[in-house]
Design a protein around this motif. Sequence first.
Motif, short mmCIF file in Angstrom:
data_model
loop_
_atom_site.label_atom_id
_atom_site.label_comp_id
_atom_site.label_asym_id
_atom_site.label_seq_id
_atom_site.Cartn_x
_atom_site.Cartn_y
_atom_site.Cartn_z
N ALA A 122 -3.65 -87.38 -6.03
CA ALA A 122 -2.98 -86.08 -6.06
C ALA A 122 -1.55 -86.27 -6.53
O ALA A 122 -1.02 -87.40 -6.53
N PHE A 123 -0.93 -85.20 -6.93
CA PHE A 123 0.46 -85.19 -7.39
C PHE A 123 1.22 -84.23 -6.48
O PHE A 123 0.84 -83.06 -6.36
N ALA A 124 2.26 -84.70 -5.83
CA ALA A 124 3.04 -83.89 -4.89
C ALA A 124 4.32 -83.39 -5.55
O ALA A 124 5.08 -84.17 -6.12
N LEU A 125 4.56 -82.08 -5.45
CA LEU A 125 5.76 -81.47 -6.02
C LEU A 125 5.92 -80.10 -5.38
O LEU A 125 5.12 -79.72 -4.50
N THR A 126 6.93 -79.34 -5.78
CA THR A 126 7.10 -78.00 -5.21
C THR A 126 5.92 -77.12 -5.59
O THR A 126 5.35 -77.23 -6.68
N GLY A 127 5.58 -76.22 -4.68
CA GLY A 127 4.42 -75.36 -4.90
C GLY A 127 4.53 -74.53 -6.15
O GLY A 127 3.57 -74.42 -6.93
N ILE A 128 5.69 -73.93 -6.40
CA ILE A 128 5.86 -73.05 -7.54
C ILE A 128 5.69 -73.84 -8.84
O ILE A 128 5.08 -73.35 -9.80
N SER A 129 6.19 -75.06 -8.89
CA SER A 129 6.09 -75.87 -10.10
C SER A 129 4.65 -76.28 -10.37
O SER A 129 4.19 -76.26 -11.53
N LEU A 130 3.92 -76.64 -9.31
CA LEU A 130 2.54 -77.09 -9.51
C LEU A 130 1.61 -75.93 -9.87
O LEU A 130 0.66 -76.12 -10.64
N ARG A 131 1.86 -74.75 -9.35
CA ARG A 131 1.04 -73.61 -9.75
C ARG A 131 1.19 -73.36 -11.24
O ARG A 131 0.22 -73.11 -11.96
N ALA A 132 2.43 -73.40 -11.71
CA ALA A 132 2.68 -73.18 -13.13
C ALA A 132 2.03 -74.27 -13.97
O ALA A 132 1.45 -74.01 -15.03
N LEU A 133 2.10 -75.51 -13.50
CA LEU A 133 1.52 -76.63 -14.23
C LEU A 133 0.00 -76.49 -14.33
O LEU A 133 -0.59 -76.69 -15.39
N PHE A 159 7.26 -64.38 -12.33
CA PHE A 159 7.60 -65.78 -12.61
C PHE A 159 6.79 -66.74 -11.74
O PHE A 159 7.13 -67.92 -11.64
N GLY A 160 5.74 -66.22 -11.09
CA GLY A 160 4.85 -67.08 -10.33
C GLY A 160 5.17 -67.21 -8.87
O GLY A 160 4.50 -67.96 -8.15
N PHE A 161 6.19 -66.49 -8.39
CA PHE A 161 6.56 -66.61 -6.99
C PHE A 161 5.68 -65.70 -6.14
O PHE A 161 5.31 -64.61 -6.54
N THR A 162 5.35 -66.19 -4.93
CA THR A 162 4.43 -65.49 -4.05
C THR A 162 5.05 -65.32 -2.67
O THR A 162 6.20 -65.70 -2.43
N GLU A 163 4.24 -64.82 -1.75
CA GLU A 163 4.69 -64.67 -0.37
C GLU A 163 5.13 -66.00 0.22
O GLU A 163 6.00 -66.04 1.10
N ALA A 164 4.55 -67.10 -0.26
CA ALA A 164 4.92 -68.43 0.26
C ALA A 164 6.38 -68.76 -0.01
O ALA A 164 6.98 -69.55 0.72
N GLU A 165 6.96 -68.17 -1.06
CA GLU A 165 8.36 -68.44 -1.38
C GLU A 165 9.33 -67.41 -0.77
O GLU A 165 10.54 -67.58 -0.87
#
Length: 322
Positions: free
Chosen positions: A211-222, A285-291
Amino acid sequence: MTSTRSTATRRRALLSASAVGLLAVTTACSSVDSGGGGGAGGGTTEGGSGTLAELQESGTITVGFAGEEPYSFQDDGGELTGAAVALNEAIYGELGIDTVEGTLTEWNSLIPGLNADRFDSISAGMSILPDRCEQAAFSEPEIMYTTAFLVPEGNPDGLDDWQSAVDAGVTLAVMGGAIEAGYAEDTGVETIQVGSPQDGLDAVVAGRADAFALTGISLRALAERSDAAVEATEAFVAVIDGVPQIGAGATVFRQADTELLDAYNEKLAEIVSDPQQYEDVLGPFGFTEAERPVEGLTAEMLCEGDLEAIADELGPELGQDS
């Protein structure tokens, strides 16, 4: 992050169609310049008492940004855009400041440039950290920073939080210097270091990392941009040694500009407290309730830097035991 500077000036609508509906008659413009004296009196007014009025009179505010997607960056057409910019435009528009001009600046020069009056505020999703709070004034939290994993489709190791990675004994790809690398070191997770998000995706696809660990918003976009058989897990707040690693980004002002900061925070609270408004402004811009910042989290708490105390106070709001 980029240090390239541009002098192109372009105008655009305040928000997407949904946000326009939300803000009714408010519109804003964005432009990008190469810097040079954009401050609206931050260094010439005592206590910040005149800065807000000056900006309202001119109808323009200059913000420093670092070119980091999806927070604040130039799109392919050279226009200033991003989640932090959209939020700024919404709020400044409500304050009677209809034009947002951007000054592209290297990350480490943002706060020095602000205090040197090169621009009036910073729009970069900058994390609220104690050392930064000594140099500038942060708005209340705007964006919660969460972690996620990029995994093969189906999430074969069942990763859903940091402890699950510890328990599964996986090998994680992490970016050198990123906070996730520190989490892994603190918890004994085996890692391979990568130089970019694309490198992390490639490591998962090639099987060199589970797995690759990074910020949620960045990984969703990726994950959305990739044709590979991968997916991003739900975002979460990592818990290390029993302490949630709580972090949030905000807009930054000069410490003297208290009136501008207070006015900004008043409008910000209306958006952050309303999930639909928050989605309307930042969702494109991909941001959700999690952010969306949890209720009760303040800039003052984060400036003090006692994450354990924050967790004790906001445990239920963070989905943790109090």
